[in-house]
Structures are given as C-alpha cells and as structure tokens.
Design a protein around this motif. Structure first.
Motif, short mmCIF file in Angstrom:
data_model
loop_
_atom_site.label_atom_id
_atom_site.label_comp_id
_atom_site.label_asym_id
_atom_site.label_seq_id
_atom_site.Cartn_x
_atom_site.Cartn_y
_atom_site.Cartn_z
N ALA A 1 0.82 -1.22 0.00
CA ALA A 1 0.00 0.00 0.00
C ALA A 1 0.85 1.26 0.00
CB ALA A 1 -0.94 0.00 1.21
N THR B 1 0.19 4.22 -2.61
CA THR B 1 -0.14 5.59 -2.20
C THR B 1 0.49 6.60 -3.16
OG1 THR B 1 -0.25 4.90 0.11
CG2 THR B 1 -0.04 7.26 -0.31
N VAL C 1 -5.54 2.53 0.93
CA VAL C 1 -5.10 3.87 0.56
C VAL C 1 -6.27 4.84 0.54
CG1 VAL C 1 -4.07 5.27 -1.26
CG2 VAL C 1 -3.10 3.03 -0.74
N CYS D 1 -6.67 9.15 0.84
CA CYS D 1 -6.22 9.55 -0.49
C CYS D 1 -7.41 9.62 -1.45
CB CYS D 1 -5.21 8.55 -1.03
SG CYS D 1 -3.59 8.63 -0.27
N THR E 1 -2.66 5.96 5.05
CA THR E 1 -2.59 4.61 4.46
C THR E 1 -2.34 3.57 5.53
OG1 THR E 1 -1.84 5.42 2.30
CG2 THR E 1 -1.30 3.15 2.87
#
Length: 335
Positions: free
Chosen positions: A70, A74, A268, A273, A285
C-alpha cells in the motif's frame, strides 16, 4: 482535487480556511483514525482475546506485508494513477525470493526487487511515455506477472522452500522488543516514505502531477519522470513485501496475492487519499491497513461468519468512504 485546492493545502488543511472547511478537511484526514479507535474499542469490549499480545502481534505481522504494498500504491494514487499488478508482483516476489534464498540473503532480496521493480518501470514507461491508460497497462502486467509465476513453478506444482536456519528466514520470523522484524521494516519504510513525500522536491512533484498534470508541466515539474518513478516504486514495494512474506512463511507460496491489489487500493482510499489524485498521506494509508485488518480479525473472532464476509464488509466500507470523500470534496469547493 483541483489545482487551486491542492495548492492551498498545508498538511491537509486549506490556508485561510473557514471553520466548516477546516472541519471537512479534518474529517477527510483523520476520519479513518477515529473509526479505527472506535472499532478497536468495540472489539476489545466484545472479545476478551482481541487485545492479547498474540492477537495483536499476529495482526501487526499480517498487516506489515499489505502495508508495504500500500505504501507504493499511495504514491501512484496521489499522482492520479492506479496499479493493478501489485498482487501478482507480491506473489512473484515471494517465489523469486524463496528460489534465490539458496544463493544467500542478498540474492533472495535483490532478485525480487530487480524483477518486480523492472515490471513496475515498464508500467510507468507505458503510462507516461505512451499515454496508455494505467488500468489497462497494469492489468496486462498483472496477467503477465502471474503467468511468469506459473512458469517458474510448473503451473504452481513446485514450491520453493527457504532454509529455516538462514539469515533470510530470520528477517521474517525473528522479533525485536517483542515485535516482528517485518513490522519494524515496514515502519521504517513508512517513515522514509513520509519524509520523501512531504519534505522533498520529488514529493512536491507527486502532488503537483496528481493535482493538475498540465499545470504541473507548465511549472516545470517532470511529469513523465515522476509517473515512471512512482510505478517503479510500486513494483519495488510489492516485490519487497513478497520477499518478506516468503521469509516469514519460509516458502514461496504461489496462491498468494490474489485480490491484494484491491486491498491495497482500499487501504489507501480509506486512509484519505483521493482516487482523482493530488491529495493523500502515508500515515492515513497505515491507518487504512490497520482498519482493514481489525475488521478481518473481528470477523474471525465472531467465528460463525464465513471468511467471505471480510470481502463484503471491506467492499461496503470502501463504498461508504468514497461517497464520504466525494461529499467532503464538493463541500470544500462550495465553501
């Protein structure tokens, strides 16, 4: 987010924002953390075994590998892209690491990094230089990496093992201060990634490209190079996560990684995000990964629910988060 909004953000909060704007920004930035705290509180009151050392350690270890994947995702999503190949690269990295472990720890680590990083680099070049859609490019890479994995393992019938007394195995199984080494490696990577994202020129380029690609180009940001870099980074992270997982399991398991790309994207997005790019942070995240694992652990604690409910709950939660993000984004623009 639009260019104007992205340009006025400082650590997630608009400059000169009204109280309503600040509250919306805080909800978007810290909503997942509040949800995580509430979920852990409810779980600890409902299940006596939830806050035990063994359960927390198992959750931390299982979270570490997804968190590394992840991390790379991101960077990709902040630029407004997507990477569907990370699940297959995770599995491929594990098999390559297990195979390479017979030649020592250095080979076991460098081989998956080189191969998965190269695939990520090719993804980036096709997206940035050829103008192809990230969805199509990384979908093709997902299928290609899975095919390479099957070729290396005779259609999945061969499993490469890692010597249990090797230093490479210790990377996955040893503990430091009661916490598994993969967890420490993950935390170190997140600290490094946060510094790069928030305190370096490259990090500024990542946000600029995601906020408005044309405006970023006019300001002199190397748009194509930034895109290539984030996809290469995503491949490297997926390969490293696979290698650490192989060290933990002392084998390269071929069936792993299926659906992991969706888990990484979920973590994420849950962490704050925006799928449209231009906004996000690694701390969010990490919280998103932890929240997914807590939900999965609670379902396992219940016992009477099938494991398929994990996917149902995660999917429903992701839908709620995306709707909330859309509403908050529109509210900030209206205000």
């Amino acid at each position: 987010m639009g260019t104007d909004t992205a340009a006025t953000l400082t650590d997630g909060e608009p400059l000169g924002a009204s109280r309503s704007e600040r509250l919306s920004a805080l909800a978007q930035q810290h909503g997942a953390l509040v949800t995580l705290v509430v979920a852990m509180l409810v779980a600890s009151l409902s299940f006596d075994t939830f806050l035990t050392g063994d359960n927390l350690e198992n959750m931390a270890l299982s979270s570490a590998f997804l968190a590394v994947v992840a991390l790379g995702m991101t960077f990709v999503i902040i630029t407004g892209g997507i990477d569907l190949s990370v699940g297959s690269l995770f599995a491929l990295g594990g098999v390559l690491a297990a195979w390479g472990s017979r030649y020592g720890t250095v080979v076991a680590l460098l081989l998956p990094l080189a191969v998965c990083g190269l695939i990520g680099l090719v993804n980036g070049l096709l997206v940035a230089r050829s103008g192809l859609a990230p969805f199509i490019v990384t979908l093709a890479a997902m299928l290609g990496a899975r095919g390479l994995l099957l070729a290396l393992t005779d259609e999945g019938s061969r499993t490469y093992l890692v010597a249990k007394d090797s230093f490479f195995a210790k990377l996955g199984q040893d503990s430091l201060l009661g916490v598994g080494v993969p967890v420490w490696i993950t935390l170190a990577l997140f600290v490094l990634g946060a510094v790069v994202l928030r305190r370096t020129r490259f990090g500024q380029y990542v946000y600029a490209v995601g906020g408005n690609e044309d405006a970023a180009a006019l300001m002199g940001a190397p748009v194509a190079r930034t895109k290539v870099s984030v996809y290469a980074l995503s491949g490297l992270c997926a390969g490293l996560a696979g290698a650490l997982n192989a060290a933990w399991l002392v084998s390269g398991v071929t069936i792993l990684g299926s659906g992991m790309e969706l888990e990484a994207i979920s973590a994420v997005v849950i962490g704050g995000c925006l799928l449209t790019g231009g906004f996000g942070y690694l701390s969010g995240t990490l919280v998103g990964v932890a929240l997914l694992k807590v939900i999965q652990n609670v379902i396992n604690q219940i016992g009477s629910l099938d494991s398929a409910y994990q996917q149902v709950v995660s999917g429903a939660f992701l839908a709620v988060v995306v709707v909330a993000q859309t509403w908050l984004g529109r509210r900030q623009r209206v205000l």
